[in-house]
Motif scaffolding. Structure first.
Motif, PDB file in Angstrom:
ATOM      1  N   CYS A   1       0.860  -1.581  -0.093  1.00 52.09           N
ATOM      2  CA  CYS A   1       0.139  -0.126   0.192  1.00 52.09           C
ATOM      3  C   CYS A   1       0.432   1.043  -0.139  1.00 52.09           C
ATOM      4  N   SER A   2       0.330   2.077  -0.662  1.00 52.91           N
ATOM      5  CA  SER A   2       1.142   3.340  -0.300  1.00 52.91           C
ATOM      6  C   SER A   2       0.141   4.500   0.132  1.00 52.91           C
ATOM      7  N   GLU A   3       1.102   5.017   1.605  1.00 54.09           N
ATOM      8  CA  GLU A   3      -0.077   5.787   1.989  1.00 54.09           C
ATOM      9  C   GLU A   3       0.081   7.863   2.237  1.00 54.09           C
ATOM     10  N   ILE A   4      -0.448   8.190   1.956  1.00 56.55           N
ATOM     11  CA  ILE A   4      -0.213  10.077   2.256  1.00 56.55           C
ATOM     12  C   ILE A   4      -0.785  10.810   3.425  1.00 56.55           C
ATOM     13  N   HIS A   5       0.641  11.597   3.651  1.00 59.00           N
ATOM     14  CA  HIS A   5      -0.088  11.905   5.093  1.00 59.00           C
ATOM     15  C   HIS A   5       0.324  13.164   4.869  1.00 59.00           C
ATOM     16  N   ILE A   6       0.572  14.504   5.982  1.00 63.96           N
ATOM     17  CA  ILE A   6       0.404  15.506   5.815  1.00 63.96           C
ATOM     18  C   ILE A   6       0.977  15.746   6.948  1.00 63.96           C
ATOM     19  N   ASP A   7       1.803  17.591   7.094  1.00 71.30           N
ATOM     20  CA  ASP A   7       2.411  17.929   7.850  1.00 71.30           C
ATOM     21  C   ASP A   7       1.416  19.068   8.354  1.00 71.30           C
ATOM     22  N   LEU A   8       0.993  18.946   9.524  1.00 74.59           N
ATOM     23  CA  LEU A   8       0.195  20.456   9.670  1.00 74.59           C
ATOM     24  C   LEU A   8       0.801  20.578  10.687  1.00 74.59           C
TER      25      LEU A   8
ATOM     26  N   VAL B   1       1.320  15.717  12.181  1.00 74.10           N
ATOM     27  CA  VAL B   1       1.396  14.856  11.326  1.00 74.10           C
ATOM     28  C   VAL B   1       0.959  13.591  10.879  1.00 74.10           C
ATOM     29  N   VAL B   2       0.035  13.853  10.304  1.00 70.76           N
ATOM     30  CA  VAL B   2      -1.155  11.780  10.204  1.00 70.76           C
ATOM     31  C   VAL B   2      -1.430  11.456   8.712  1.00 70.76           C
ATOM     32  N   GLU B   3      -1.486   9.983   9.069  1.00 65.10           N
ATOM     33  CA  GLU B   3      -1.985   9.330   7.780  1.00 65.10           C
ATOM     34  C   GLU B   3      -3.600   9.917   7.005  1.00 65.10           C
ATOM     35  N   ILE B   4      -3.463  10.302   5.670  1.00 65.32           N
ATOM     36  CA  ILE B   4      -5.552  10.628   5.418  1.00 65.32           C
ATOM     37  C   ILE B   4      -5.324   9.886   4.543  1.00 65.32           C
ATOM     38  N   TRP B   5      -4.960   9.425   4.346  1.00 63.32           N
ATOM     39  CA  TRP B   5      -5.088   8.200   2.889  1.00 63.32           C
ATOM     40  C   TRP B   5      -4.178   7.145   2.597  1.00 63.32           C
ATOM     41  N   ASN B   6      -5.227   6.126   2.497  1.00 60.44           N
ATOM     42  CA  ASN B   6      -3.975   4.853   1.842  1.00 60.44           C
ATOM     43  C   ASN B   6      -4.271   4.088   0.601  1.00 60.44           C
ATOM     44  N   ASN B   7      -4.024   3.973  -0.019  1.00 56.20           N
ATOM     45  CA  ASN B   7      -4.085   3.285  -1.599  1.00 56.20           C
ATOM     46  C   ASN B   7      -3.672   2.065  -0.975  1.00 56.20           C
TER      47      ASN B   7
END
Length: 886
Positions: free
Chosen positions: A178-185, A207-213
């Protein structure tokens, strides 16, 4: 951008990419023994990934209600203490069933996040699977190259391990990298100090994961090995609450409009202010705002709080919220129920089931609150007793077993017990509590232990056909089989390409019967089908294992499948009767009545329904009369298959809340003006076959849910014959051939009169004993002491004697022993001066004395009783009491 707009833009975006938008499945998982709740977006599509069904479209998108409070995915204890964990959450997802793969999935995710939602590209990090040599899975070079092309560099790509970047459905089944997408807030100042890349998957709250493919391209076998899937799939999941936090520029999910309305209402109800910090009142508000969603939607989906399985999980969530409100916000009266209307309105456009059942949900929650607040009070009283006893004994720690008892019996968490203990200068044995909890979990795992081997595939087919609506026997071929180990031992599950066997579903039990095995038209063996169950949309026939079964099944080229027709007919009688019963209840009690569960077998039927009051005798009689009227009318069955769901609703078909229906449904009608329901079960050709309906019981099963049990046809006739036999026997015994009721009432009146005389005599005897004992009171060290063996008729009389003496004698220290019909009894009463002055406790004293009579007991510090099995030890117990008090 509001949360509703964020959700709508997600669905519109994937609709524009050719995806079919489908509704959320219910929170409670159906026909899947591996799941209690739907805990991810892919749960409702599991059959398609397993190859057991055909998806409604090759591309699908949705928002799925998920619950993670049990098993491997359990976030409950984190909720309230951080900014992003929840019990129930929405998972936005897009799916490809053998259609597009990595390139499209990753490009579209980037386009949506940066092009539509306008999230800053320089704050986004992505991860790909670095490979696992031991597992034989290589580095995901394909995903790496795609991301490099999208982003333009490798700076924001991270290599992830198996834990973070390899997704598996379970111990076996479809899986893949899988490929995770994280964002730094974080703030610009914090970003300047440390790169967000270093904080990915480090549990940083901003700094959290928001989407996982997830790219499903392997199948995990029971031996742990991997094999490639014939078709590759895409399974993505994006946390809606976290996405709202990122888009709305908040530092916490609870600061978004997903939760802010609920928290504002909690502020108004409690009179406290929410600061968003780690104050106990802030944690409490977050817990309540989260838990009310999980509980409300679970109830709306057909689940009610109970003491078993999924119902217990919901009760636990609700009680956790009530405890926080009680302990830290000062709520002494029901408050959770007041949050339901706001929640129902907030989600009316996306999850209308809550709005449709708003009153029922609110009432169930209110009744649960009332009951648990009462339990909390009882638990606090028990805890006070424990603390008093420990303090009196000079101890400073509450034992772990006691902490566990408070948790298990009264719903007191260890942290609440610890808090109250600290106020009394005590502590709890945390390790002992954890050990007791671990033992309970181990017992639960052992009870639920079951294991399955790999399927042995004998045929490759696209669809398994159920022919049981029209046929009771059929020729078929074996598709696959496997062995399972469970409480019953080793059984074998067999899947046929076509079957007349109805698999347990919708309350109707599975068929039994036989499978006759042929090879080249020669019969080889007959297997008894013990049960038929539905698992991941497959009908599974359970048979007992035997040494030659592999050889038999693999050489079989034809199977003659035949159900037990008599058992099926009796089951159909009961199933059709539940439809008639449902409509009768709505006619008599009101249209608020909705089915909440059922059991339909050959022996009886059970029907659970929403209603808040005990049915009167008149209502029960009326319901029974209506159902039998419909049976006598011999209404023919009108069965319609593959009806468009909207057409079925227009027909007035009753659907069950908590069930997920497809685009086409089966409609069962017994008179279009009386009973029209969506149903997948089997039914009688006409109601006359049911013969007779006899209601046997009506009662409460849980808050807001009543249960009716009944029998039909042969079962009802057998019941009436049994009752007639009993009545005739009573007539003979009472010598009352005509009026049995009058004869029984006469006996009861006579018994009551004798009982009153006996009570009067017993009371006179107790009073005589009291006077005799008053003359034997001794003064010992400033106390009035009575230690005697007495002759009393009952334990109640012994207690009454003790209290009567206490009323007459100041500073009374008393030990009484009695042999009551061969059963020894002890009573101990202590004055306050001995309790506070010498640290004595009547409960502990009576336990010590009871060892002489091989028994045990307990009670309050000033009065306690005990029973035993050895009356010969009474004198020794009294002697020990005299030594203690002398």
């Amino acid at each position: 951008m509001t949360s509703s707009e964020i959700r709508r833009q997600f669905l519109d975006f994937f609709r524009s990419k050719g995806h079919l938008i489908v509704p959320s499945a219910p929170l409670v998982a159906k026909n899947d023994p591996t799941l209690m709740f739907n805990n991810s977006g892919m749960a409702q599509f599991k059959d398609f990934f397993l190859g057991n069904g055909t998806p409604p479209a090759p591309r699908v998108a949705d928002t799925q209600k998920c619950l993670r409070v049990s098993g491997k995915h359990n976030d409950l204890e984190d909720v309230g203490f951080d900014t992003y964990h929840h019990t129930m959450f929405e998972m936005l997802g897009n799916w490809s069933f053998g259609d597009y793969f990595k390139k499209e999935a990753l490009e579209w995710s980037w386009e949506l996040l940066t092009g539509v939602y306008k999230l800053p590209k320089d704050r986004i990090y992505v991860s790909v699977f670095k490979g696992d040599e031991a597992d034989g899975v290589p580095f995901d070079q394909e995903a790496w190259d795609i991301w490099k092309g999208i982003i333009g560099s490798e700076d924001r790509i991270i290599l992830g391990n198996k834990k973070d970047n390899f997704w598996e459905m379970g111990a076996t089944g479809p899986c893949g990298p899988c490929s995770e997408i994280h964002i730094d807030l974080r703030s610009p100042e914090e970003v300047a100090k440390q790169s967000g890349k270093e904080l990915v998957n480090a549990d940083h709250p901003q700094v959290v994961e928001i989407w996982n493919n997830v790219f499903m391209q392997f199948n995990r076998k029971a031996d742990g090995s991997l094999e490639g899937l014939p078709a590759r799939h895409v399974d993505t999941g994006m946390g809606f609450e976290r996405l709202c936090m990122a888009i709305q520029g908040k530092q916490s999910n609870y600061d978004t409009d997903v939760f802010s309305g609920t928290i504002n209402l909690i502020e108004q109800l409690s009179g406290r202010t929410y600061t968003g910090q780690m104050e106990k009142s802030d944690v409490a508000m977050r817990v309540i705002a989260d838990h009310i969603r999980a509980v409300s939607f679970a109830i709306a989906d057909g689940l009610v709080p109970s003491n078993a399985k999924a119902g217990y999980v919901i009760r636990r969530i609700l009680r956790r919220a009530i405890r926080y409100g009680y302990s830290y916000l000062g709520f002494m009266e029901p408050f959770m129920t007041k949050l339901v209307p706001l929640l129902a309105n907030q989600f009316a456009d996306v999850f209308p089931e809550l709005k449709a059942q708003q009153e029922f949900v609110a009432t169930v929650i209110r009744e649960e609150e009332i009951a648990f607040l009462r339990t909390l009070g009882t638990g606090l009283t028990r805890l006070d007793q424990i603390i008093g006893q420990l303090t009196g004994e000079g101890k400073t720690e509450i034992p772990g077993e006691t902490v566990f008892e408070l948790n298990d019996t009264f719903g007191f968490p260890a942290d609440l017990t610890a808090l109250i203990a600290r106020e009394q200068h005590l502590q709890i044995d945390e390790e002992g509590f954890k050990a007791a909890l671990a033992q309970q979990k181990a017992r639960s795992r052992k009870d639920a232990a079951s294991s399955a081997g790999d399927w042995v595939e004998l045929q490759d087919i696209d669809k398994v056909e159920f022919v049981g609506y029209d046929e009771t026997e059929a020729y078929a071929q074996i598709v696959k089989y496997r062995r399972v180990q469970n409480k019953q031992g080793t059984q074998v599950q067999i899947v046929l390409d076509r079957t007349p066997f109805y698999a347990e579903s919708g309350g109707q039990i599975g068929d039994t019967g036989t499978l006759e095995l042929f090879e080249s038209n020669v019969p080889k063996a007959t297997l008894t089908v013990l049960d038929t169950r539905k698992e991941n949309d497959l009908s599974i026939h359970l048979v007992a294992d035997r040494p030659d079964l592999d050889e038999l099944l693999q050489s079989t080229d034809l199977v003659f499948a035949k159900i037990d027709t008599h058992r099926r007919e009796l089951t159909e009688d009961n199933h059709s009767a539940t439809h008639l019963l449902h409509s009768a209840l709505r006619e008599v009690l009101g249209t608020h009545v909705a089915q909440k569960g059922s059991y339909v077998g050959p022996d009886a039927l059970r029907f659970d329904f929403s209603h808040f009051g005990k049915m009167t005798d008149e209502e029960i009689s009326r319901v029974e009369t209506i159902v039998n009227e419909k049976i006598r009318q011999n209404i023919p069955l009108d069965e319609k298959r593959n009806v468009p769901i909207e057409q079925a609703r227009a027909m007035g078909a009753t659907a069950l809340f908590g069930e997920k229906y497809g685009d086409f449904v089966r409609v069962i009608t017994f008179d279009p003006n009386y009973s029209v329901e969506l149903c997948g079960g089997t039914h009688v050709p006409a109601t006359g076959q049911i013969g007779l309906f006899k209601l046997t019981s009506e009662g409460s099963v849980s808050t807001g849910v009543r249960r009716i049990e009944a029998k039909t046809s042969e079962g009802a006739l057998a019941l009436l014959n049994e009752q007639e036999t009993t009545l005739n026997a009573l007539k003979d015994i009472l010598k009352a051939p005509k009026d049995v009721v009058k004869a029984v009432q006469s006996l009861i009146d006579e018994r009551n009169a004798l009982q009153k005389k006996l009570e009067t005599l017993e009371n006179e005897k107790v009073q005589q004993l009291k006077e005799q004992l008053l003359a034997k009171v001794e003064a010992v060290n400033g106390h009035s002491v009575v230690i005697e063996r007495v002759n009393v008729p009952s334990a109640d009389a012994l207690k009454q004697l003790a209290y009567d003496l206490k009323a007459k004698v100041d500073n009374l220290a008393l030990v009484l022993g009695a042999d009551i019909n061969g059963k020894p009894q002890l009573a101990v009463m202590l004055p306050d001066s001995l309790i506070s002055g010498r640290g004595l406790n009547a409960g502990q004293v009576v336990k010590d004395l009871a060892k002489n009579i091989k028994g045990g007991g307990g009670g309050q510090p000033f009065f306690a009783t005990a029973g035993g099995s050895d009356a010969s030890g009474l004198d020794a117990a009294l002697a020990q009491g005299r030594e203690l008090l002398g």
